[in-house]
Design a protein around this motif. Structure first.
Motif, PDB file in Angstrom:
ATOM      1  N   HIS A  99     -37.848  -3.478   3.237  1.00 53.51           N
ATOM      2  CA  HIS A  99     -37.416  -3.032   4.563  1.00 53.51           C
ATOM      3  C   HIS A  99     -37.158  -4.186   5.532  1.00 53.51           C
ATOM      4  N   LEU A 100     -37.395  -5.413   5.098  1.00 53.76           N
ATOM      5  CA  LEU A 100     -37.232  -6.568   5.982  1.00 53.76           C
ATOM      6  C   LEU A 100     -35.766  -6.984   6.096  1.00 53.76           C
ATOM      7  N   ALA A 101     -35.450  -7.656   7.190  1.00 54.54           N
ATOM      8  CA  ALA A 101     -34.099  -8.186   7.419  1.00 54.54           C
ATOM      9  C   ALA A 101     -33.864  -9.414   6.543  1.00 54.54           C
ATOM     10  N   LEU A 102     -32.592  -9.739   6.335  1.00 56.73           N
ATOM     11  CA  LEU A 102     -32.240 -10.877   5.488  1.00 56.73           C
ATOM     12  C   LEU A 102     -32.833 -12.196   5.978  1.00 56.73           C
ATOM     13  N   ASP A 103     -32.860 -12.414   7.291  1.00 56.01           N
ATOM     14  CA  ASP A 103     -33.385 -13.683   7.797  1.00 56.01           C
ATOM     15  C   ASP A 103     -34.877 -13.833   7.485  1.00 56.01           C
ATOM     16  N   GLU A 104     -35.634 -12.738   7.551  1.00 57.55           N
ATOM     17  CA  GLU A 104     -37.059 -12.786   7.201  1.00 57.55           C
ATOM     18  C   GLU A 104     -37.232 -12.999   5.699  1.00 57.55           C
ATOM     19  N   GLN A 109     -21.577 -14.983 -12.018  1.00 57.07           N
ATOM     20  CA  GLN A 109     -21.778 -16.418 -12.209  1.00 57.07           C
ATOM     21  C   GLN A 109     -22.227 -17.133 -10.942  1.00 57.07           C
ATOM     22  N   ASP A 110     -22.127 -16.475  -9.782  1.00 60.55           N
ATOM     23  CA  ASP A 110     -22.449 -17.137  -8.522  1.00 60.55           C
ATOM     24  C   ASP A 110     -23.887 -16.909  -8.057  1.00 60.55           C
ATOM     25  N   VAL A 111     -24.712 -16.242  -8.858  1.00 53.02           N
ATOM     26  CA  VAL A 111     -26.107 -15.996  -8.488  1.00 53.02           C
ATOM     27  C   VAL A 111     -26.928 -17.262  -8.700  1.00 53.02           C
ATOM     28  N   ARG A 134     -39.169 -16.078   3.564  1.00 51.65           N
ATOM     29  CA  ARG A 134     -40.198 -15.813   2.557  1.00 51.65           C
ATOM     30  C   ARG A 134     -39.808 -16.289   1.158  1.00 51.65           C
ATOM     31  N   HIS A 135     -38.509 -16.262   0.880  1.00 48.75           N
ATOM     32  CA  HIS A 135     -37.997 -16.616  -0.456  1.00 48.75           C
ATOM     33  C   HIS A 135     -36.881 -17.655  -0.327  1.00 48.75           C
ATOM     34  N   PRO A 136     -37.218 -18.881   0.000  1.00 44.87           N
ATOM     35  CA  PRO A 136     -36.164 -19.899   0.146  1.00 44.87           C
ATOM     36  C   PRO A 136     -35.544 -20.249  -1.206  1.00 44.87           C
ATOM     37  N   ILE A 137     -34.408 -20.894  -1.136  1.00 47.28           N
ATOM     38  CA  ILE A 137     -33.738 -21.359  -2.358  1.00 47.28           C
ATOM     39  C   ILE A 137     -34.646 -22.393  -3.020  1.00 47.28           C
ATOM     40  N   PRO A 138     -34.886 -22.286  -4.319  1.00 49.94           N
ATOM     41  CA  PRO A 138     -35.733 -23.276  -4.996  1.00 49.94           C
ATOM     42  C   PRO A 138     -35.146 -24.676  -4.878  1.00 49.94           C
ATOM     43  N   TRP A 175     -29.922 -14.985  -3.716  1.00 51.31           N
ATOM     44  CA  TRP A 175     -29.126 -16.064  -3.143  1.00 51.31           C
ATOM     45  C   TRP A 175     -27.908 -16.234  -4.052  1.00 51.31           C
ATOM     46  N   VAL A 176     -26.702 -16.183  -3.463  1.00 53.11           N
ATOM     47  CA  VAL A 176     -25.466 -16.402  -4.208  1.00 53.11           C
ATOM     48  C   VAL A 176     -24.707 -17.570  -3.599  1.00 53.11           C
ATOM     49  N   GLU A 177     -23.872 -18.199  -4.409  1.00 51.19           N
ATOM     50  CA  GLU A 177     -23.021 -19.286  -3.917  1.00 51.19           C
ATOM     51  C   GLU A 177     -21.920 -18.702  -3.051  1.00 51.19           C
ATOM     52  N   GLY A 178     -21.814 -19.198  -1.818  1.00 48.15           N
ATOM     53  CA  GLY A 178     -20.750 -18.783  -0.914  1.00 48.15           C
ATOM     54  C   GLY A 178     -19.773 -19.919  -0.703  1.00 48.15           C
ATOM     55  N   LEU A 179     -18.738 -19.688   0.060  1.00 48.52           N
ATOM     56  CA  LEU A 179     -17.736 -20.718   0.323  1.00 48.52           C
ATOM     57  C   LEU A 179     -18.314 -21.900   1.089  1.00 48.52           C
ATOM     58  N   ARG A 180     -19.336 -21.623   1.929  1.00 47.32           N
ATOM     59  CA  ARG A 180     -19.944 -22.688   2.745  1.00 47.32           C
ATOM     60  C   ARG A 180     -21.398 -22.941   2.381  1.00 47.32           C
ATOM     61  N   GLY A 181     -21.770 -22.605   1.158  1.00 48.08           N
ATOM     62  CA  GLY A 181     -23.151 -22.801   0.726  1.00 48.08           C
ATOM     63  C   GLY A 181     -23.804 -21.478   0.349  1.00 48.08           C
ATOM     64  N   PRO A 182     -25.091 -21.526   0.037  1.00 51.55           N
ATOM     65  CA  PRO A 182     -25.802 -20.326  -0.401  1.00 51.55           C
ATOM     66  C   PRO A 182     -25.817 -19.225   0.662  1.00 51.55           C
ATOM     67  N   VAL A 183     -25.684 -17.975   0.197  1.00 54.64           N
ATOM     68  CA  VAL A 183     -25.648 -16.809   1.066  1.00 54.64           C
ATOM     69  C   VAL A 183     -26.720 -15.827   0.598  1.00 54.64           C
TER      70      VAL A 183
END
Length: 62
Positions: free
Chosen positions: A46-51, A32-34, A55-59, A8-16
């Protein structure tokens, strides 16, 4: 052997969510944006990003 990470990295509109391989990890570790990085199992790699995001939400607290 290539290792995979879900990041998860900091994006312009929130975590990406992103998926990184150990082959392309050089130069990424000092970013620095991690927010958080999760090592993935072979099955998860092999899983897609949405899956992976489910499974691994932002803490909490980030």
């Amino acid at each position: 052997m290539t290792e995979w990470y879900f990041v998860w990295v900091e994006g312009l509109r929130g975590p990406v969510p992103q998926k990184w391989s150990s082959d392309g990890l050089y130069g990424q570790l000092g970013r620095q944006d991690v927010i958080v990085r999760f090592a993935l199992t072979d099955a998860e790699a092999h899983l897609a990003l949405d899956e992976l995001a489910r499974r691994h939400p932002i803490p909490r607290g980030k």
